[in-house]
Structures are given as C-alpha cells and as structure tokens.
Design an enzyme around this catalytic site. Structure first.
Site, mmCIF file in Angstrom:
data_model
loop_
_atom_site.group_PDB
_atom_site.id
_atom_site.type_symbol
_atom_site.label_atom_id
_atom_site.label_comp_id
_atom_site.label_asym_id
_atom_site.label_seq_id
_atom_site.Cartn_x
_atom_site.Cartn_y
_atom_site.Cartn_z
ATOM 1 N N THR A 115 0.918 -1.203 -0.153
ATOM 2 C CA THR A 115 -0.104 -0.088 -0.139
ATOM 3 C C THR A 115 1.000 1.267 -0.026
ATOM 4 O OG1 THR A 115 -1.584 -1.088 1.432
ATOM 5 C CG2 THR A 115 -1.851 1.012 1.192
ATOM 6 N N PHE A 163 -6.070 -6.676 -1.034
ATOM 7 C CA PHE A 163 -7.127 -6.388 -0.013
ATOM 8 C C PHE A 163 -7.534 -7.308 0.970
ATOM 9 C CE2 PHE A 163 -8.087 -4.530 -4.490
ATOM 10 C CZ PHE A 163 -8.144 -3.402 -4.102
ATOM 11 N N LEU A 164 -6.513 -8.226 1.232
ATOM 12 C CA LEU A 164 -6.627 -9.477 2.151
ATOM 13 C C LEU A 164 -6.901 -8.882 3.674
ATOM 14 C CD1 LEU A 164 -3.890 -10.337 4.039
ATOM 15 C CD2 LEU A 164 -3.090 -11.105 1.891
ATOM 16 N N ASN A 214 -9.864 1.363 2.268
ATOM 17 C CA ASN A 214 -9.228 1.302 3.585
ATOM 18 C C ASN A 214 -9.994 2.570 4.206
ATOM 19 O OD1 ASN A 214 -8.270 -1.083 3.627
ATOM 20 N ND2 ASN A 214 -6.271 -0.634 4.031
ATOM 21 N N PHE A 234 -19.023 -4.151 8.989
ATOM 22 C CA PHE A 234 -18.196 -3.074 9.587
ATOM 23 C C PHE A 234 -19.085 -1.768 10.171
ATOM 24 C CE2 PHE A 234 -13.610 -2.909 8.379
ATOM 25 C CZ PHE A 234 -13.775 -4.421 8.243
ATOM 26 N N LEU A 235 -20.186 -2.267 10.823
ATOM 27 C CA LEU A 235 -20.825 -1.372 11.744
ATOM 28 C C LEU A 235 -21.220 -1.901 13.415
ATOM 29 C CD1 LEU A 235 -24.090 -0.308 9.607
ATOM 30 C CD2 LEU A 235 -22.264 0.942 10.596
ATOM 31 N N GLY A 273 -17.387 0.018 19.061
ATOM 32 C CA GLY A 273 -16.781 -0.482 20.249
ATOM 33 C C GLY A 273 -15.565 0.277 20.503
ATOM 34 N N GLY A 295 -7.853 -0.922 14.749
ATOM 35 C CA GLY A 295 -6.506 -1.051 14.877
ATOM 36 C C GLY A 295 -5.815 -1.681 13.672
ATOM 37 N N CYS A 350 -2.730 -1.693 9.185
ATOM 38 C CA CYS A 350 -3.345 -0.900 7.967
ATOM 39 C C CYS A 350 -4.115 0.045 8.232
ATOM 40 C CB CYS A 350 -4.025 -2.125 7.286
ATOM 41 S SG CYS A 350 -3.091 -3.632 6.833
HETATM 42 C C1 UGA Z 1 -7.878 -4.293 6.498
HETATM 43 C C2 UGA Z 1 -8.718 -4.244 5.480
HETATM 44 O O1 UGA Z 1 -10.100 -4.862 5.866
HETATM 45 C C3 UGA Z 1 -8.349 -5.249 4.258
HETATM 46 O O2 UGA Z 1 -9.369 -5.215 3.151
HETATM 47 C C4 UGA Z 1 -7.040 -4.449 3.766
HETATM 48 O O3 UGA Z 1 -6.450 -5.315 2.682
HETATM 49 C C5 UGA Z 1 -6.090 -4.661 4.878
HETATM 50 O O4 UGA Z 1 -6.760 -3.993 6.154
HETATM 51 C C6 UGA Z 1 -4.863 -4.258 4.407
HETATM 52 O O5 UGA Z 1 -4.666 -2.880 4.014
HETATM 53 O O6 UGA Z 1 -3.684 -4.945 4.264
HETATM 54 P P1 UGA Z 1 -7.312 -5.845 8.665
HETATM 55 O O7 UGA Z 1 -6.380 -4.965 9.156
HETATM 56 O O8 UGA Z 1 -6.775 -7.333 8.358
HETATM 57 O O9 UGA Z 1 -7.747 -5.623 7.065
HETATM 58 O O10 UGA Z 1 -8.651 -5.967 9.492
HETATM 59 P P2 UGA Z 1 -10.258 -5.545 9.469
HETATM 60 O O11 UGA Z 1 -10.843 -6.745 9.373
HETATM 61 O O12 UGA Z 1 -10.356 -4.422 8.213
HETATM 62 O O13 UGA Z 1 -10.266 -4.867 10.846
HETATM 63 C C7 UGA Z 1 -9.635 -3.532 11.117
HETATM 64 C C8 UGA Z 1 -10.119 -3.116 12.516
HETATM 65 O O14 UGA Z 1 -11.137 -2.606 12.728
HETATM 66 C C9 UGA Z 1 -9.986 -4.266 13.661
HETATM 67 O O15 UGA Z 1 -9.172 -3.411 14.709
HETATM 68 C C10 UGA Z 1 -11.415 -4.441 13.882
HETATM 69 O O16 UGA Z 1 -11.626 -4.813 15.294
HETATM 70 C C11 UGA Z 1 -11.981 -3.046 13.499
HETATM 71 N N1 UGA Z 1 -13.487 -3.206 13.324
HETATM 72 C C12 UGA Z 1 -13.888 -3.841 12.238
HETATM 73 C C13 UGA Z 1 -14.212 -2.680 14.161
HETATM 74 O O17 UGA Z 1 -13.920 -1.854 15.193
HETATM 75 N N2 UGA Z 1 -15.678 -2.775 13.857
HETATM 76 C C14 UGA Z 1 -16.215 -3.230 12.699
HETATM 77 O O18 UGA Z 1 -17.275 -3.266 12.392
HETATM 78 C C15 UGA Z 1 -15.250 -3.790 11.974
#
Ligand code: UGA
Length: 438
Positions: free
Chosen positions: A123, A151-152, A210, A251-252, A255, A259, A262
């Site tokens: 990125t 986008f993983l 992101n 993603f709603l 909390g 973190g 990314c």
């Molecule tokens: C994120 C993106 O979702 C990926 O698509 C992207 O490829 C990746 O960054 C990257 O740039 O490499 P990731 O960091 O693995 O992936 O985690 P997410 O599942 O996006 O969660 C990110 C944070 O958001 C976590 O701390 C999670 O607890 C928080 N979150 C997620 C919430 O607080 N509420 C939600 O509804 C969803």
C-alpha cells in the site's frame, strides 16, 4: 510455459501471496532480507498466526514449487516479481515510510529479465508507482512495472488471496495486463471482477477502500457516542440501518475501534499525501475519523473509572483480548493493548488473556501481566474488560465464572457478548453505546 514468480518481502502479505500462488501451480521463490524469517518459512513454519496458512505453506514446500532465499540474485529466473514489503507510518509524522519499497525496487531492478514485470502490491501513496516505474526503466529498459493492490484481511488471508472479491491492476501497457491475466487465470475463470486502471488509480483504490472502511467504523462509533448521550442503543441502531442494502450491516460493529497494521496508518498516510498534492481539504474528514477512533479508547477508560469510583490504583482488572481483532496474533496499534497500557499506567493491576497474541503483546508491553488461562485471568478481578471478540469469550458461562471474580462487573468493548445472559447471571453489564444494565 507456466510463469515463474518471485515475491519480495515475506511478511503477512508476501508469505501468504507466495504460498497461494504456488498452490495455483506456479513455481514461486520468496525473498526477504530477514534471514530468520526465511529460515522459519523454509521449514514450513509461519512466523505469525494465520488460519490455514501453515498447512498450505508446508504442502507447497513439499511439492517443490515454493522456495525461499535471502539472495536477491536467486530471483533472476522469475518472470514476474511481486513487491510485498511493508510501508509503515514514519516515526515523526503521518506519512508512509517508503524505505522498504524503494530498496526492493533498487535490489530487483537489474535482475528482471527482458520483458519481465515488477508488480507492486504494497500500500503506497499515490504517485509512487509511476516514480518506481521510471526508476526501474532507468536501470533496466526491458522491464515494466504494474500495481496490483491487495485487499486481504488478517484472519482470512488465504481465502481472500485465493478468492478475492475483485482484482485491480494498474498498468501502462497491454502486455503488462496480459501477464497479470496469466497470473490470475484461475480467478478469471471463476469470473472474479477484473478492473484495469492506470497506476495512480490502482494505488488510490486501496487507500480509498481502507478509508471507507475506517469511516464506516468511526461513523458507528460516533453514533455510539450519541446513543450514550441520549439513552439509545447503538447495537439496535446498527442492526436497523444495516438492513438498508445501500448501507449494509458489515463494519458497523461499534466498540473500541479499529487498529492493526493497515487502517490507522493508511488513513494518516492518505491525509499526508493529499496535503502534498494540494488536496488536503478533500480528505480532512479522515482527521475526524481518526479522532473518533482514538476517542473510543478514552470512552471505555471512562467507563472503567466510573465503576471503580475514579480510583484505579491497585484495582485488579481482568482483560479478555490483546490482539487488534480476533483470529490474529497481531498487536500493531491494537486498541485493546493500548487500553491495557493506559489503565495500568493509571495504577490498575492488569492481567491480560489472549488465545494467540500474548507473545507479541508481551514484547510490546513487558510490564503487563499475562495469563494463558481465562479462569486464572478472572480470579479475584474487580472488573472484567472484553476487548477482542474471540469466539472463546462468547462461550464463557457467566454464571460459572461469577464465583471467580471479586466483583461481577463486565465492560464489553466490542458489543459482542450476550448482554441478557450476563445480566441474568447477576453481572453488572456495561458497553459502549448502550445504557448500563445490572
Ligand atoms: C484491512 C482491510 O479490511 C483489508 O481489506 C485490507 O487489505 C487490509 O486492511 C490491508 O490494508 O492490508 P485488517 O487490517 O486485516 O484488514 O482488519 P479489518 O478486518 O479491516 O479490521 C480492522 C480493525 O477494525 C480491527 O481492529 C477491527 O476490530 C475493527 N473493526 C472492524 C471494528 O471496530 N468494527 C467493525 O465493524 C469492523
């Protein structure tokens, strides 16, 4: 003839990409400057926790298709070179640190075969790919460069790599696009959407995605603040708005916020880059997204203070979860761990449990106490904090564990526990964006 691939940088993204590409039948060689990492991977071991990856890696090494090296010249026989190195936040600002991307390009440039392709997956700030392409062709006029953002999600890395919901390729030439079509032939056969873009658009797609996800999380956390002020319930609100397909329910989850390695650094790097481009105002809202996100950590600490009569000194607090999200041992910018460190600094006696992230958390905060046992963590606690929504925490029987604690107060920082169950078992139940229950 099947293409040979190389992967430069074997961290989260690179190790997964290398193993997945080998599983599709390509010969793959992974390169990293970190000899320990290469040694571990060569033995079929993954130096971090990611479901399904170790089995895949071992199988691909055993098949002979996947190899690892610390010698860049070993990559010379590959046709396509994927750059998968990290782009962390600089220590003295918001921008992305491009040191690793730049040195990867410098290292590989002269080893690219005539007609070979370098493909960036890291990125990066918009404009990086064009600059790197120019530099590559200065060193090696027969080589081309494309950008193919990844986008993983951690916890779903293998699934997301093998079955991506779209493939985005930033290319200058048809030839580069055709090479990438060969790499991703399996996905194309499965009708995975294919988006051809120019280099800046491909780079922007990643940060835009992101930024959107971060904004969605901060939006619901802002609503949680309003719910708290007005007596509403953010979990019901999220469910209700999520039924609108234009909004969607994912993603709603309100909390303690986002973190990881990314989302936080990507929105900051985007702001820094937009400012350089004279487009600062366009993404100024991300400053608010960041602020709402960081405020969630303070709001939960306020709840802790309220329940402990504003005095944390010597209070025994049990914390469930240290990873930035479940199914990961990653603690980079983990809201859970940040909260632990802050309440400990305020004098609390904190014990932290996590099924996978203790070793990494301990490295970052050696002063915190950790436990591998949930029951031991809860023993004599005056307050329990649920900060990472691992499935095992939802399986806790609140009636059973009540006997372990000194005071039955739980704060759900992820809005993931069954409130009625805990309240019925006699616990005082607090959560962000919901009124207190006892
Ligand atoms: C994120 C993106 O979702 C990926 O698509 C992207 O490829 C990746 O960054 C990257 O740039 O490499 P990731 O960091 O693995 O992936 O985690 P997410 O599942 O996006 O969660 C990110 C944070 O958001 C976590 O701390 C999670 O607890 C928080 N979150 C997620 C919430 O607080 N509420 C939600 O509804 C969803």
């Amino acid at each position: 003839m099947t293409l040979k691939l190389s992967v430069i940088g074997t961290g989260y993204l690179g190790a997964t990409h290398a193993a997945c590409m080998a599983s599709l039948g390509f010969e793959v060689i992974g390169f990293d400057t970190d000899a320990n990492k290469i040694q571990t991977l060569s033995k079929g071991k993954v130096p971090f926790y990611e479901p399904d990856l170790e089995e895949l890696l071992t199988a691909q090494i055993d098949s002979g298709r996947l190899k690892f090296t610390t010698q860049i010249e070993d990559l010379g026989s590959a046709d396509v070179h994927f750059i998968c190195v990290g782009t962390p936040q600089v220590s003295n600002g918001n921008a992305a640190d491009l040191t690793y991307v730049n040195s990867a390009l410098e290292a590989i440039a002269k080893f690219v075969k005539p007609g070979g392709l370098v493909v960036g997956k890291s990125t990066v700030p918009v404009g990086t790919a064009s600059r790197l392409r120019q530099r590559l062709q200065e060193i090696n006029s027969g080589a081309d460069l494309a950008w193919n953002p990844e986008f993983l999600r951690e916890g779903f890395a293998v699934e997301d790599t093998l079955k991506p919901n779209r493939l985005v390729v930033g290319v200058v030439s048809d030839k580069a696009e055709n090479i990438l079509k060969e790499v991703y032939a399996t996905n194309l056969k499965e009708n995975t959407p294919w988006v051809r873009a120019d280099l800046p658009t491909a780079e922007l797609v990643k940060v835009a995605a992101n930024s959107f996800l971060a904004t969605k999380i901060s939006f619901i956390n802002a609503m949680a603040e309003v719910c708290e002020a007005s007596g509403g319930d953010v979990t019901v609100l999220a469910k209700a708005i999520g039924y609108d397909p234009r909004i969607g329910s994912r993603f709603l989850q309100a909390g303690i916020g986002f973190g990881g390695g990314c989302l936080p650094k990507d929105i900051r790097a985007f702001m820094a880059r937009a400012e350089e481009l004279g487009a600062k105002q366009a993404v100024e809202f991300l400053k608010e997204v960041d602020a709402i996100n960081l405020r969630a950590r303070q709001r939960i600490i306020e709840l802790v203070r309220k329940d402990l009569s504003n005095d944390l000194v010597g209070k025994k607090i049990a914390v469930l979860g240290a990873a930035f999200k479940p199914d990961s041992d990653d603690v980079r910018d983990s809201p859970a761990l940040d909260i632990c460190a802050q309440i400990q600094a305020a004098g609390a006696d904190v014990t932290v449990h996590d099924p996978k992230a203790i070793a990494n958390a301990q490295k970052r905060f050696p002063g915190l106490k950790f436990s591998e046992e949930i029951n031991q963590t809860l023993q004599d606690a005056e307050l329990v904090l649920h900060l990472t929504e691992w499935k095992i925490y939802r399986e806790i029987n609140p009636a059973q564990v009540k006997a372990l604690v000194k005071k039955a107060i739980i704060i759900d920082g992820r809005n993931a526990l069954d409130r009625d169950l805990w309240v019925k078992a006699g616990w005082k139940f607090r959560a962000l964006g919901r009124s207190s229950h006892e």
